[in-house]
Design a protein around this motif. Structure first.
Motif: not given
Length: 253
Positions: A115-118, A147-151, A155-164, A171-175
């Protein structure tokens, strides 16, 4: 008893041609009667198929007829039944998003990836972040946050320099996306059970849109995100090429 396979394909010509060939060879079961669903396309179509079949028992096996195909297996016709019978199962939970727009209307959606806010205007967004009813950040000035799931972490999370994130991690990633203040803040790791809320500050001056796996909602004032354990998506991968292996490999490419 023969394996009952249902085939679904994106609108791309190459995907439609593949579906025609596979149906000719293996038949085509109804979705609600299939033992397995084969999705032909790219990652976007795979997400669409998973959302559309989430109430069915049959797992989904993707074959890449798109571009990147992170969630897909390699395309092949000759040994399809053998591959399906040997495939490894991965089970994942989506995120549930509830968004309220500036008029007070609520909108709900599920997201397998993120889920992303832009920001939806020329100025950076201003967001307030609360986790489990505890204020964590008064003001994040940024192009967006997700906020990204592991799966979905590659995707977008990684492009935004979030963790894999390892696929089995709870866990969830907030990026943050292009954070301006706090300068270069990249986010946080949160437990899977966390409830994340974003409040949009200065909504008239700094409009924000929310997206759940590309389903868009404009002029949002607040968004809440939680993991949804009641929904389980079942995905099949060729042995040795499952989500966990793909997530690890992605970090070394």
């Amino acid at each position: 008893m023969p394996l009952k396979i249902a085939f679904a394909a994106s609108r791309a010509d190459v995907a439609q041609a593949a579906r025609t060939a596979l149906v000719h060879r293996f038949g085509d079961a109804a979705l609600d009667q299939a033992d397995v669903i084969v999705a032909l396309g790219g990652d976007g179509f795979m997400l669409q198929t998973l959302h559309g079949t989430q109430d069915l028992e049959a797992p989904v096996y993707g074959m890449n007829r798109g571009t990147i195909g992170f969630l897909m297996n390699e395309y092949g016709e000759d040994d399809l039944v053998e591959r399906l019978e040997a495939a490894e199962l991965a089970e994942i939970n989506p995120l549930r998003m509830t968004a309220w727009d500036v008029e007070g209307n609520s909108h709900a959606a599920l997201a397998i990836n993120e889920v992303s806010l832009l920001r939806a205007g020329p100025q950076a967004a201003k967001l307030r972040i609360t986790v489990d009813d505890r204020l964590r950040m008064d003001e994040l000035v940024c192009d967006g946050a997700l906020v990204s799931t592991p799966a979905g972490s590659t995707a977008y999370n990684y492009s935004a320099h979030g963790p894999v994130l390892p696929i089995g991690s709870d866990v969830l990633a907030l990026t943050a996306v292009a954070a301006f203040r706090p300068r270069r803040w990249r986010g946080a790791l949160l437990p899977k059970t966390a409830r994340v809320r974003f409040d949009v500050l200065e909504v008239d001056k700094r409009p924000v849109m929310a997206e759940a796996d590309s389903r868009s909602f404009r002029e949002v004032a607040a968004v809440e995100i939680v993991s949804e354990p009641a929904v389980v998506h079942r995905i099949l991968f060729d042995p040795g090429h499952g989500l966990e292996e793909r997530l690890i490999s992605e970090q070394f490419t």
